[in-house]
Design an enzyme around this catalytic site. Structure first.
Site, PDB file in Angstrom:
ATOM      1  N   TYR A   1      -3.362 -74.684 -13.058  1.00  0.00           N
ATOM      2  CA  TYR A   1      -3.113 -74.553 -14.580  1.00  0.00           C
ATOM      3  C   TYR A   1      -4.292 -73.764 -14.930  1.00  0.00           C
ATOM      4  CZ  TYR A   1      -2.647 -75.267 -19.621  1.00  0.00           C
ATOM      5  OH  TYR A   1      -2.316 -75.120 -20.926  1.00  0.00           O
TER       6      TYR A   1
ATOM      7  N   ASP B   1     -12.603 -70.796 -12.595  1.00  0.00           N
ATOM      8  CA  ASP B   1     -12.269 -71.255 -13.964  1.00  0.00           C
ATOM      9  C   ASP B   1     -13.140 -72.774 -14.028  1.00  0.00           C
ATOM     10  OD1 ASP B   1     -11.150 -72.788 -15.714  1.00  0.00           O
ATOM     11  OD2 ASP B   1      -8.915 -72.211 -15.371  1.00  0.00           O
TER      12      ASP B   1
ATOM     13  N   LYS C   1     -13.559 -76.934 -22.746  1.00  0.00           N
ATOM     14  CA  LYS C   1     -13.820 -78.427 -22.957  1.00  0.00           C
ATOM     15  C   LYS C   1     -15.319 -78.683 -23.228  1.00  0.00           C
ATOM     16  CE  LYS C   1      -9.859 -79.147 -20.014  1.00  0.00           C
ATOM     17  NZ  LYS C   1      -8.687 -79.521 -20.787  1.00  0.00           N
TER      18      LYS C   1
HETATM   19  C1  LIG Z   1      -8.597 -75.407 -15.338  1.00  0.00           C
HETATM   20  C2  LIG Z   1      -8.201 -74.968 -16.671  1.00  0.00           C
HETATM   21  N1  LIG Z   1      -8.321 -73.984 -16.992  1.00  0.00           N
HETATM   22  C3  LIG Z   1      -7.810 -73.718 -18.419  1.00  0.00           C
HETATM   23  C4  LIG Z   1      -7.449 -74.463 -19.314  1.00  0.00           C
HETATM   24  C5  LIG Z   1      -7.008 -73.995 -20.514  1.00  0.00           C
HETATM   25  O1  LIG Z   1      -7.953 -74.548 -21.573  1.00  0.00           O
HETATM   26  P1  LIG Z   1      -7.602 -74.692 -23.165  1.00  0.00           P
HETATM   27  O2  LIG Z   1      -6.665 -75.964 -23.174  1.00  0.00           O
HETATM   28  O3  LIG Z   1      -8.771 -74.823 -23.840  1.00  0.00           O
HETATM   29  O4  LIG Z   1      -6.776 -73.338 -23.507  1.00  0.00           O
HETATM   30  C6  LIG Z   1      -7.466 -76.017 -18.882  1.00  0.00           C
HETATM   31  C7  LIG Z   1      -6.805 -76.841 -19.775  1.00  0.00           C
HETATM   32  O5  LIG Z   1      -6.683 -78.084 -19.465  1.00  0.00           O
HETATM   33  C8  LIG Z   1      -7.615 -76.405 -17.508  1.00  0.00           C
HETATM   34  O6  LIG Z   1      -7.733 -77.479 -17.206  1.00  0.00           O
END
Ligand SMILES: Cc1ncc(COP(=O)(O)O)c(C=O)c1O
Length: 483
Positions: free
Chosen positions: A187, A282, A310
């Site tokens: 994700y 990421d 986060k």
């Molecule tokens: C690994 C990862 N990338 C991107 C995101 C997306 O971030 P956001 O919820 O701040 O849009 C998340 C969200 O849980 C994530 O866990």
């Protein structure tokens, strides 16, 4: 002896974990005994009346009755009123140990006072937003660069999703190549091009409702940990417009639910260099949670671009950004006046003073208190305790952790994939339902987890908190069928 800098005290033995997970998936389900499950559900009917009536109202105006994707909705969402340290309290006065941590950002513990005080101070002078430059933008960017030298320049945005969107755009603009390769099941937020191979590896556009096929035409996935499959895609892509970037979560997809072997990131780095593609880490979850140097510091790998979310604002709103090689990030120059040269990104509230100050002070506090390591120790204690309970009750369940990211697989639903489509079709629903039931049983026992299978620990999780949690976990795990 030098002080421990990273949250992972010992890298998980991935061969052993996959063997255990395979065994779990090969077994029939071990759900909670029906009579006990009924008792857990009774908790919601008798002890959560105000949550229930708020949710009944919310159903009329909010789709699904709740706005956050990670909120539990089985049997119905619980409304939270108060947060402090390791605990949350709902509107009916019930107390929970919080292992959801809003999905990961509150590593100092919920509603941490020293950061809250700084945020209030800022609000009293300049308010949350002006749309102009503020010194905390600079301070936060400099701090990130100090912790992660690969981040030569940093552009702040509103969320991890936006950070990923920007990273992809920047990679394409810089390399003039098209394809983006991700790991199946990972994700990376919900932008059009990333809702591809979501949660279950190999499922491509299965979740891409409302997204035209053109939007994912240049997105590809490969099965987790399959370096050979990645290489094959990179070779083929040479004929298809080239690979602009490979994007991955350095501990493995879904916060390491499918953990990577330790040398995986290095191998991907080498492949990216060989094929002239950028490597995007990421670090929305791992950034600062694994240590102030992030996963890149822990693994000793330098990505071209890093996506943040986060922890970057310590749990305060508008948590996102992208950083990395100056020559790429430079293309995100902001301010009025465009030349058509830049890769276009923006956001009315991006990098507002509140978010920047919150992030700046939260990161400083995390460094001062060694929060990533403390949270990691809590994660180790929780995991070891869970493993002991699993063994004691002779269950096929699997617990492992990467520091303060803890996985407790009881139904194994997160491990299904399209390697075995028949099994996936047959077992996805019942395994998912079992995970929901486990989540509800934990909640009724005073434990909030992420979807019933993942937990994040924080600095506030002392040994006493973890031992209290283990007692509660034992109550649930001792009540499953077939022991
Ligand atoms: C690994 C990862 N990338 C991107 C995101 C997306 O971030 P956001 O919820 O701040 O849009 C998340 C969200 O849980 C994530 O866990």
């Amino acid at each position: 002896m030098t002080a421990q800098k990273y949250a992972i005290s010992e890298y998980p033995d991935t061969v052993e974990i996959y063997a255990q997970l395979k065994n779990l998936l090969g077994q029939p389900l071990h759900p909670i005994q029906r009579a006990r499950m009924q008792e857990y559900l009774t908790y919601f009917d008798t002890r959560c009346n105000r949550s229930k009536s708020l949710n009944d109202e919310a159903q009329k105006i909010i789709p699904g009755g709740v706005q956050h994707n990670l909120a539990f909705n089985y049997p119905f969402p619980i409304a939270i009123e108060k947060a402090d340290g390791a605990y949350l309290w709902d509107v009916d006065g019930n107390r929970y140990i919080d292992f959801l941590q809003a999905g990961g950002p509150t590593m100092l513990g919920s509603n941490y006072k020293p950061v809250r005080d700084k945020v209030i101070e800022l609000l009293q002078t300049c308010g949350p937003v002006t749309g102009l430059f503020h010194e905390y933008e600079l301070k936060l960017a400099q701090l990130i660069n100090r912790f992660m030298p690969s981040v030569e320049m940093f552009r702040m945005l509103g969320s991890g999703t936006e950070g990923v969107m920007a990273a992809i755009r920047g990679a394409r603009a810089f390399t003039r190549k098209k394809k983006i390769i991700k790991v199946g099941g990972a994700y990376h937020g919900w932008s059009d091009s990333m809702v591809y191979g979501l949660h279950v590896p190999g499922t491509g556009r299965m979740e891409a409702k409302g997204i035209p096929s053109g939007a994912t035409a240049n997105t590809q996935e490969f099965f987790p940990n399959s370096v050979g499959a990645l290489r094959a895609k990179l070779i083929l892509n040479r004929l298809l417009g080239g690979t602009a970037a490979v994007i991955l979560e350095p501990v493995g997809p879904e916060s390491g639910t499918r953990p990577v072997p330790f040398d995986f990131n290095r191998k991907v780095r080498e492949l990216c260099d060989e094929f002239g593609s950028l490597l995007i880490f990421d670090e929305v979850v791992t950034g600062f949670r694994l240590g102030m140097g992030g996963a890149q510091g822990y693994f000793g790998i330098k990505p071209d671009l890093t996506v943040f979310g986060k922890c970057i604002t310590g749990g305060y709103p508008m948590a996102g950004g992208v950083g990395g090689r100056a020559e790429v990030i430079q293309s995100f120059a902001a301010g009025i006046g465009g030349s058509g040269e830049r890769a276009y990104i923006g956001g009315t509230l991006s990098a507002n003073p509140l978010s920047c100050a919150a992030g700046y002070f939260a990161l400083l506090e995390m460094e001062r208190t060694n929060a990533p390591v403390l949270a990691g120790k809590a994660g180790d204690r929780l995991t070891r305790g869970l493993q002991a309970i699993i063994e004691k009750h002779n269950l096929p369940f699997v617990a492992f952790n990467q520091g303060s990211i803890i996985h407790l697989e009881t139904s194994g639903v997160m491990l299904l994939d399209l390697h075995n489509p028949l099994k996936l079709a047959r077992e996805l629903k019942p395994r998912r339902h079992m995970m929901e039931e486990m989540g509800a049983a934990y909640m009724a026992s005073g434990l909030i987890t992420l979807a019933g299978s993942r937990m994040y620990t924080s600095m506030a999780d002392t040994d006493e908190v973890i031992d209290e949690a283990l007692n509660k976990f034992e109550g649930v795990l001792a009540s499953v069928e077939g022991q």
